[in-house]
Design an enzyme around this catalytic site. Structure first.
Site, mmCIF file in Angstrom:
data_model
loop_
_atom_site.group_PDB
_atom_site.id
_atom_site.type_symbol
_atom_site.label_atom_id
_atom_site.label_comp_id
_atom_site.label_asym_id
_atom_site.label_seq_id
_atom_site.Cartn_x
_atom_site.Cartn_y
_atom_site.Cartn_z
ATOM 1 N N GLU A 235 5.608 24.611 -15.937
ATOM 2 C CA GLU A 235 6.684 23.631 -16.077
ATOM 3 C C GLU A 235 6.098 22.229 -16.024
ATOM 4 O O GLU A 235 5.108 21.977 -15.343
ATOM 5 C CB GLU A 235 7.727 23.781 -14.959
ATOM 6 C CG GLU A 235 8.550 25.062 -15.029
ATOM 7 C CD GLU A 235 9.603 25.032 -16.121
ATOM 8 O OE1 GLU A 235 9.786 23.975 -16.768
ATOM 9 O OE2 GLU A 235 10.237 26.072 -16.347
ATOM 10 N N CYS A 236 6.759 21.306 -16.723
ATOM 11 C CA CYS A 236 6.275 19.927 -16.762
ATOM 12 C C CYS A 236 6.802 19.101 -15.598
ATOM 13 O O CYS A 236 6.346 17.993 -15.367
ATOM 14 C CB CYS A 236 6.705 19.270 -18.064
ATOM 15 S SG CYS A 236 8.504 19.127 -18.240
ATOM 16 N N GLY A 237 7.793 19.614 -14.894
ATOM 17 C CA GLY A 237 8.362 18.873 -13.779
ATOM 18 C C GLY A 237 9.854 18.654 -13.905
ATOM 19 O O GLY A 237 10.540 18.424 -12.914
#
Length: 271
Positions: A235-237
């Site tokens: 996940e990128c955040g």
């Protein structure tokens, strides 16, 4: 930096479980209808991936008007930006674009943060180009719920998610109407309904993010294997704990400032 005020928590844990038990057996069309009648400040958050495109088409087919939030990281593929334009032209949704704070172009971003920030510090990069702009969008638009295209079949952190989740610490409701769908179901819907999609899918991509960290998926690989290949990252955040991401970001910035202060006396000119 946006304020940390949070929307009012919509459900307690027993209520949330009851809702998910009911929605788990419903089709995406029914879930979206429920969402549109439940939340006044409802938005679709999308980077115009395959799942998001399906959701946009379903909403339009049902006559449900939901404004769209698009976080332009300034590092998207040109094909993604073209799809955003084509989708808006076809469906006529109200599009809200949010970019890294203080930047409108990739050149401005590089001037402010340097080139290839994602290589030097991916935590600072993710927070700067995705987490902070998204949080600013929720704050400015007063969003209490967002529709996402996440699916369990994408695996990683998404494998155990529910149809409806409440973001820890903020109370933001996230609705995942395609949680039970596979990539094949998404692809079949796109083709059957002639939904605009990213032309990169025809080149072997299945999940499209920033140009520098996305590659085509090889035969037999998971759908999101082309994202952050070689890194222990799924996940990128955007869908991680916001406060944890913010704390990590501030810690990195503080360390960077301390390092600069330590170096500056050594490089100061001699009087």
């Amino acid at each position: 930096m946006p304020s940390l005020s949070a929307p009012v928590l919509q459900f307690d844990e027993p209520q949330l479980k009851h809702i998910n038990d009911k929605l788990a057996a419903m089709e995406p069309q029914q879930i979206l209808e429920w969402a549109s009648t439940t939340f006044a400040q409802l938005f679709q958050e999308t980077a115009f991936g395959p799942s998001g495109n399906v959701i946009t088409d379903i909403l339009h087919a049902q006559g449900i008007s939901v404004p769209v939030i698009f976080v332009d990281t300034l590092h998207h593929f040109d094909e993604t930006l073209d799809l955003a334009r084509r989708s808006q032209e076809r469906y006529g949704f109200n599009l809200h674009v949010f970019r890294p704070e203080g930047c409108e172009t990739r050149q401005e971003f590089i001037a402010k943060y340097g080139d290839e920030l994602w290589k030097h510090d991916d935590v600072v990069y993710d927070y700067t180009v995705k987490v902070e702009p998204a949080r600013r969008a929720y704050e400015q638009l007063k969003a209490c719920a967002v529709i996402t295209g996440r699916r369990r079949s994408q695996k990683g952190d998404r494998a155990s998610m529910q149809v409806v989740e409440i973001e820890k610490g903020t109370g933001l409701v996230k609705i995942n109407p395609l949680a039970n769908w596979s990539f094949q179901q998404v692809w079949t819907y796109l083709r059957a309904n002639e939904v605009p999609y990213n032309t990169l899918l025809d080149q072997g991509y299945k999940s499209v993010g920033d140009y520098h960290s996305t590659r085509p998926v090889k035969e037999g690989e998971d759908e999101r294997a082309g994202r952050w290949a070689g890194q222990e990252k799924t996940e990128c955040g955007l869908h991680k704990d916001y406060f944890a991401m913010r704390t990590a970001f501030l810690a990195r910035k503080k360390k960077e400032q301390e390092q600069q202060q330590a170096i500056s006396p050594l490089t100061a000119p001699v009087a």
